[in-house]
Design an enzyme around this catalytic site. Structure first.
Site, PDB file in Angstrom:
ATOM      1  N   GLY A 163       0.806  -1.219   0.000  1.00  0.00           N
ATOM      2  CA  GLY A 163       0.000   0.000   0.000  1.00  0.00           C
ATOM      3  C   GLY A 163       0.841   1.271   0.000  1.00  0.00           C
ATOM      4  N   ARG A 201      -3.315  -2.725  -9.499  1.00  0.00           N
ATOM      5  CA  ARG A 201      -3.761  -3.993 -10.049  1.00  0.00           C
ATOM      6  C   ARG A 201      -5.225  -4.231  -9.701  1.00  0.00           C
ATOM      7  NH1 ARG A 201      -4.052  -9.569  -8.655  1.00  0.00           N
ATOM      8  NH2 ARG A 201      -3.741  -8.926  -6.502  1.00  0.00           N
ATOM      9  N   HIS A 211      11.817   1.035   1.796  1.00  0.00           N
ATOM     10  CA  HIS A 211      11.469  -0.329   2.236  1.00  0.00           C
ATOM     11  C   HIS A 211      12.506  -0.855   3.231  1.00  0.00           C
ATOM     12  CE1 HIS A 211       8.323  -0.523  -0.676  1.00  0.00           C
ATOM     13  NE2 HIS A 211       9.049  -0.824  -1.734  1.00  0.00           N
TER      14      HIS A 211
HETATM   15  P1  A3P Z   1      -2.875  -5.547  -5.522  1.00  0.00           P
HETATM   16  O1  A3P Z   1      -1.754  -6.097  -6.327  1.00  0.00           O
HETATM   17  O2  A3P Z   1      -3.383  -6.518  -4.498  1.00  0.00           O
HETATM   18  O3  A3P Z   1      -3.963  -4.958  -6.340  1.00  0.00           O
HETATM   19  P2  A3P Z   1       2.551  -0.838  -3.325  1.00  0.00           P
HETATM   20  O4  A3P Z   1       1.922   0.486  -3.555  1.00  0.00           O
HETATM   21  O5  A3P Z   1       3.153  -0.963  -1.967  1.00  0.00           O
HETATM   22  O6  A3P Z   1       3.460  -1.213  -4.422  1.00  0.00           O
HETATM   23  O7  A3P Z   1       1.355  -1.885  -3.276  1.00  0.00           O
HETATM   24  C1  A3P Z   1       0.598  -2.133  -4.424  1.00  0.00           C
HETATM   25  C2  A3P Z   1      -0.749  -2.678  -4.022  1.00  0.00           C
HETATM   26  O8  A3P Z   1      -1.581  -1.617  -3.559  1.00  0.00           O
HETATM   27  C3  A3P Z   1      -1.467  -3.292  -5.208  1.00  0.00           C
HETATM   28  O9  A3P Z   1      -2.288  -4.329  -4.646  1.00  0.00           O
HETATM   29  C4  A3P Z   1      -2.258  -2.113  -5.723  1.00  0.00           C
HETATM   30  O10 A3P Z   1      -3.337  -2.446  -6.543  1.00  0.00           O
HETATM   31  C5  A3P Z   1      -2.708  -1.484  -4.431  1.00  0.00           C
HETATM   32  N1  A3P Z   1      -3.038  -0.067  -4.557  1.00  0.00           N
HETATM   33  C6  A3P Z   1      -2.407   0.871  -5.297  1.00  0.00           C
HETATM   34  N2  A3P Z   1      -3.000   2.066  -5.152  1.00  0.00           N
HETATM   35  C7  A3P Z   1      -4.027   1.893  -4.292  1.00  0.00           C
HETATM   36  C8  A3P Z   1      -5.032   2.781  -3.761  1.00  0.00           C
HETATM   37  N3  A3P Z   1      -5.066   4.059  -4.093  1.00  0.00           N
HETATM   38  N4  A3P Z   1      -5.932   2.250  -2.916  1.00  0.00           N
HETATM   39  C9  A3P Z   1      -5.900   0.946  -2.582  1.00  0.00           C
HETATM   40  N5  A3P Z   1      -4.989   0.063  -3.054  1.00  0.00           N
HETATM   41  C10 A3P Z   1      -4.060   0.537  -3.899  1.00  0.00           C
END
Ligand code: A3P
Length: 301
Positions: free
Chosen positions: A51, A265, A110
């Site tokens: 997230g 995604r 990270h």
């Molecule tokens: P999924 O692959 O389960 O859809 P990070 O930002 O740490 O790289 O994590 C990516 C994850 O957060 C992905 O999960 C992505 O779809 C989700 N994500 C990205 N933007 C988001 C938002 N605004 N609200 C909720 N989830 C989000």
């Protein structure tokens, strides 16, 4: 010499208990050595695919809400507005000049808590950590990895259960995940004003509540007037998965070698149940429970 292992054709090195992809390891040492946090800085820390993008969008919007800067979110990917220390700022330069970044400076990382540069712990800068159900993290990461791995790369694409087996052993970039979470969890318990600990699932359930909480934690609280005007709801909408995913700026193009679209995604809780068998989940759960025992930290598996 550091312990090394092969992870899906990539080399991981183990340093101070955590695994790093080789190309990003020198930048982590540079961050440790040269990054000097200032009292007003904000550090967004996370395990990959937990997230981070969402937290970047929310934090940027909260601190810039009285500024025209907030509209930058509709014309820039959140990762362009809030750079990673180890993937962006310190990747090509050992000791980059950070003067030009606008204030308050928001950085993301990270890096596990115990390996952060000392100045982050010693200054008054604030740290917000976000994590997520590890099984959702695993599935999210796998998709992200495959999406950004070119077919002609010499990367042997493993089966899901092979990745999972390594995951359970902690072999994953910035892993072991449970140790990563525990580091920030304990830091949060030690100093609630210094480290805010968030879970993706909680943010999904009550986004407005956590927007308020983040704002208060950062000492940018919403006024009664702002609350009446619906500023919190507006930030929630602006940073929502649906809104960000559908912005032109997030549909095409890359940041480094990563497709911008691959940060958006599915954005759901519990997608792991579509991929991970009950037996695999049970294995992870046992390991997680023994790591988290007595800590007060838990995820529903
Ligand atoms: P999924 O692959 O389960 O859809 P990070 O930002 O740490 O790289 O994590 C990516 C994850 O957060 C992905 O999960 C992505 O779809 C989700 N994500 C990205 N933007 C988001 C938002 N605004 N609200 C909720 N989830 C989000």
């Amino acid at each position: 010499t550091l312990q090394q292992t092969n992870w899906a054709g990539r080399r991981l090195v183990k340093y101070d208990g955590f695994w790093y992809q080789l190309p990003f390891f020198p930048p982590i040492l540079s961050v440790q050595k040269y990054f000097r946090a200032k009292n007003r800085d904000i550090i967004l820390a996370s395990f990959p695919k937990s997230g981070t993008t969402w937290l970047k969008a929310l934090t940027f919007s909260i601190v810039n809400r009285n500024d025209l800067n907030i509209s930058l979110l509709t014309s820039n990917n959140p990762h362009e507005l809030v750079p990673f220390l180890e993937f962006d700022l310190y990747l090509h330069q050992e000791n980059p000049d950070l003067q030009h970044l606008s204030c308050p400076k928001i950085f993301s990382t990270h890096i596990p808590f115990k390996s952060l540069p000392e100045s982050i712990r010693e200054s008054k800068c604030k740290v917000i950590y976000i994590c997520r159900n590890p099984l959702d993290q695993f599935i999210s990461h796998l998709h992200f990895f495959l999406e950004n791995t070119k077919k002609n790369d010499s990367v042997p694409l493993l089966e899901l259960d092979e990745y999972f087996d390594m995951y359970c052993q902690g072999i994953h970039p910035f892993g072991p995940i449970c140790d990563h979470m525990l580091g920030y969890w304990n830091a949060h318990l030690e100093n609630l004003n210094k480290v805010l600990f968030l879970k993706y699932e909680d943010l999904k359930q009550d986004t407005a509540f956590y927007i308020k909480k983040i704002a208060e934690f950062l000492e940018y609280p919403f006024s009664v007037e702002e609350e009446k005007q619906g500023v919190i709801e507006e930030i929630s909408r602006l940073c929502s998965f649906e809104n960000l995913k559908n912005l032109e700026v997030n549909k095409t193009g890359h940041i480094g070698v990563v497709k911008k679209s691959s940060f958006f995604r599915k954005g759901e809780v519990g997608d792991w149940t579509n991929y991970i068998t009950p037996a695999m989940a049970e294995r992870f759960k046992k390991m997680m429970e023994s790591k988290f025992e007595g800590s007060g930290l838990m995820f529903n598996i």
